[in-house]
Design an enzyme around this catalytic site. Structure first.
Site, short mmCIF file in Angstrom:
data_model
loop_
_atom_site.label_atom_id
_atom_site.label_comp_id
_atom_site.label_asym_id
_atom_site.label_seq_id
_atom_site.Cartn_x
_atom_site.Cartn_y
_atom_site.Cartn_z
N ASP A 164 15.66 40.40 -24.09
CA ASP A 164 16.66 41.41 -23.82
C ASP A 164 15.91 42.73 -23.70
O ASP A 164 15.20 43.13 -24.63
CB ASP A 164 17.63 41.43 -25.03
CG ASP A 164 18.78 42.39 -24.85
OD1 ASP A 164 18.60 43.42 -24.17
OD2 ASP A 164 19.86 42.11 -25.40
N VAL A 165 16.06 43.42 -22.57
CA VAL A 165 15.26 44.65 -22.38
C VAL A 165 15.61 45.75 -23.38
O VAL A 165 14.86 46.70 -23.55
CB VAL A 165 15.35 45.23 -20.94
CG1 VAL A 165 14.70 44.32 -19.91
CG2 VAL A 165 16.78 45.58 -20.55
N ARG A 182 19.43 35.03 -19.86
CA ARG A 182 19.99 33.68 -19.67
C ARG A 182 18.89 32.67 -19.34
O ARG A 182 18.46 32.55 -18.20
CB ARG A 182 21.07 33.71 -18.58
CG ARG A 182 22.37 34.34 -19.05
CD ARG A 182 23.31 34.58 -17.92
NE ARG A 182 22.88 35.69 -17.07
CZ ARG A 182 23.47 36.04 -15.92
NH1 ARG A 182 24.48 35.36 -15.47
NH2 ARG A 182 23.02 37.07 -15.23
N SER A 217 20.51 53.75 -7.81
CA SER A 217 21.82 53.50 -7.20
C SER A 217 22.29 54.76 -6.49
O SER A 217 21.88 55.88 -6.86
CB SER A 217 22.82 53.12 -8.29
OG SER A 217 24.14 53.11 -7.77
N GLY A 224 21.90 37.83 -8.91
CA GLY A 224 21.98 38.98 -8.00
C GLY A 224 20.67 39.38 -7.34
O GLY A 224 19.92 38.55 -6.82
N TYR A 226 27.37 55.52 -16.34
CA TYR A 226 26.57 54.67 -15.45
C TYR A 226 25.81 55.57 -14.46
O TYR A 226 24.61 55.39 -14.25
CB TYR A 226 27.44 53.65 -14.71
CG TYR A 226 26.64 52.84 -13.71
CD1 TYR A 226 25.68 51.93 -14.16
CD2 TYR A 226 26.81 52.99 -12.33
CE1 TYR A 226 24.91 51.19 -13.26
CE2 TYR A 226 26.05 52.26 -11.42
CZ TYR A 226 25.10 51.36 -11.89
OH TYR A 226 24.34 50.63 -11.01
N1 NAP Z 1 25.56 45.45 -7.26
C1 NAP Z 1 25.62 46.74 -6.93
O1 NAP Z 1 26.57 47.19 -6.26
C2 NAP Z 1 24.50 47.66 -7.32
C3 NAP Z 1 24.44 48.91 -6.69
C4 NAP Z 1 23.42 49.78 -7.04
C5 NAP Z 1 22.50 49.41 -8.00
N2 NAP Z 1 22.57 48.20 -8.61
C6 NAP Z 1 21.59 47.88 -9.64
O2 NAP Z 1 20.90 46.70 -9.28
C7 NAP Z 1 20.40 46.05 -10.46
C8 NAP Z 1 20.73 44.57 -10.39
O3 NAP Z 1 22.12 44.39 -10.42
P1 NAP Z 1 22.88 43.23 -9.64
O4 NAP Z 1 23.81 43.87 -8.70
O5 NAP Z 1 21.93 42.22 -9.14
O6 NAP Z 1 23.77 42.65 -10.83
P2 NAP Z 1 23.73 41.26 -11.61
O7 NAP Z 1 23.85 40.12 -10.66
O8 NAP Z 1 24.75 41.39 -12.66
O9 NAP Z 1 22.28 41.21 -12.23
C9 NAP Z 1 21.92 42.00 -13.33
C10 NAP Z 1 20.64 41.43 -13.94
O10 NAP Z 1 20.25 42.28 -15.02
C11 NAP Z 1 19.95 41.50 -16.14
N3 NAP Z 1 20.23 42.20 -17.38
C12 NAP Z 1 21.34 42.92 -17.71
N4 NAP Z 1 21.25 43.36 -18.96
C13 NAP Z 1 20.06 42.92 -19.44
C14 NAP Z 1 19.39 43.05 -20.69
N5 NAP Z 1 19.93 43.72 -21.71
N6 NAP Z 1 18.19 42.45 -20.85
C15 NAP Z 1 17.63 41.77 -19.83
N7 NAP Z 1 18.20 41.62 -18.63
C16 NAP Z 1 19.40 42.18 -18.44
C17 NAP Z 1 20.84 40.27 -16.01
O11 NAP Z 1 20.22 39.17 -16.67
P3 NAP Z 1 20.77 38.46 -18.00
O12 NAP Z 1 22.26 38.65 -18.02
O13 NAP Z 1 20.36 37.04 -17.87
O14 NAP Z 1 20.07 39.15 -19.10
C18 NAP Z 1 20.84 40.04 -14.49
O15 NAP Z 1 19.77 39.23 -14.12
C19 NAP Z 1 21.02 46.79 -11.63
O16 NAP Z 1 20.07 47.68 -12.16
C20 NAP Z 1 22.18 47.56 -11.00
O17 NAP Z 1 22.50 48.73 -11.72
C21 NAP Z 1 23.55 47.31 -8.27
#
Ligand code: NAP
Length: 326
Positions: A133-134, A108, A212, A86, A225
């Site tokens: 893992d954060v 991952r 967000s 993402g 959330y």
């Molecule tokens: N997509 C949306 O609509 C949206 C909107 C507003 C804000 N956001 C924010 O944008 C950020 C990125 O999200 P995204 O949309 O790109 O989703 P995503 O594709 O699911 O990416 C999330 C990332 O966070 C990492 N992550 C999750 N839990 C973790 C943990 N415990 N330790 C380390 N890494 C962790 C995952 O890596 P691993 O699984 O490899 O650990 C992955 O690389 C997030 O903070 C999300 O809340 C997203």
């Protein structure tokens, strides 16, 4: 007809078409009314036969001499949490093109390895990967403290985060709540606690926190959330305040709907529910957020873009969303 290629760095960076005419152009270029572009390729091809190679060179010189596309972050090092997919992954790619060295993190390992390999093939930069893992405090502290003994970090992108479930508050799964609080708030704090003293010591750096729209407007079932992202916004504000007097900038980004694996994870692999989130309109893509992050990071040192709200055009807030069938 002879074709001339205008090397347009920002376009090349994002591999998407940028407007070549109109208000987005620097004033000097707007006068060049013959500048016609073909967007069928990733870079604009000037179709106007009267344009000569020298014209193209002059246009390029105007762009550079005015500093419109100055690279202020070249050779810096950025640590990105959640770089395995993402927004984090897209940001890594955009920064690599700006010749920024990278520390890619996430759980991952395979994804980190693949991303590192593909970036190293294409760019002459340093790329390190750190699997952690954060939510694991001791692991975060140990790995990042160790990293800082050999690597100077200039940019921290606090991106790792997730949403789990969309139940009403009385039906919520407590494990989901804890995972979101542990990742989105505590994880961000653990990472920041190690990196910020390092930045303060140097008196410079840039922190970008992924908040967000959910942190600004609570929507049905968003409860915990939304609360975690509200906390991210507060922490961004707090970081800015506490870092007064330094050259460390803190930027909070609040996106609306971005099509990533975010909804797959929220709905625990229920593809139908995840796809439904983005049906009937064009959502944002990870590259759109990466583009914004790049803009924010690349701003001159005296400019601190503290907070940005970025939404798909079809979505005005979490409730007001125009879907085609509406
Ligand atoms: N997509 C949306 O609509 C949206 C909107 C507003 C804000 N956001 C924010 O944008 C950020 C990125 O999200 P995204 O949309 O790109 O989703 P995503 O594709 O699911 O990416 C999330 C990332 O966070 C990492 N992550 C999750 N839990 C973790 C943990 N415990 N330790 C380390 N890494 C962790 C995952 O890596 P691993 O699984 O490899 O650990 C992955 O690389 C997030 O903070 C999300 O809340 C997203």
């Amino acid at each position: 007809m002879e074709e001339h290629i205008l090397w347009w760095p920002r376009l090349d960076l994002n591999q998407r078409p940028l407007p070549c005419q109109g208000s987005a152009l620097p004033t000097e270029l707007r006068d060049h009314s013959k500048l016609k572009c073909d967007y069928s390729k990733n870079i604009p091809i000037i179709k106007e036969p009267s344009y000569k190679q020298t014209d193209i060179i002059i246009i390029s010189i105007i762009i550079y001499s005015k500093g419109y596309y100055m690279n202020n972050i070249k050779s810096q090092t950025a640590l990105i949490t959640g770089a395995t997919s993402g927004i984090g992954e897209a940001t890594a790619k955009v920064l690599a093109k700006m010749e920024v060295n990278l520390v890619l993190t996430g759980r991952r390992e395979e994804n980190l390895k693949n991303l590192k390999e593909s970036l190293l093939k294409e760019f002459d930069i340093d790329v390190q990967t750190l699997k952690f893992d954060v939510t694991n405090k001791s692991e975060v502290l140990e790995k990042l403290t160790n990293l800082l003994t050999k690597t100077d970090i200039d940019i921290l992108i606090n991106n790792a985060g997730l949403a789990l479930g969309i139940e009403t508050i009385d039906q919520g799964d407590i494990d989901n709540w804890e995972a979101m609080i542990d990742t989105n708030i505590k994880g961000l704090l653990y990472v920041s606690r190690v990196i910020i003293p390092h930045l303060r010591e140097k008196n410079r750096g840039h922190i970008v926190n992924l908040g967000s729209i959910a942190g600004e407007m609570t929507y049905p079932g968003g409860n915990v959330y939304c609360a975690t992202k509200s906390a991210v916004h507060t922490l961004s504000e707090a970081m800015n305040i506490d870092l007064k007097g330094t050259d460390i900038r803190v930027s909070n980004i609040a996106p609306g709907a971005v099509k990533t694996s975010f909804s797959d994870i929220r709905f625990k692999g229920d593809k139908q529910k995840a796809e439904a989130v983005y049906e009937g309109y064009t959502p944002l893509f990870a590259e759109d957020i990466a583009d914004l992050i790049l803009y924010i990071l690349n701003a001159p040192l005296h400019v601190n873009i503290q907070h940005t709200l970025i939404m798909p055009t079809a979505q005005r807030n979490p409730y007001i969303l125009h879907r085609k069938e509406d």
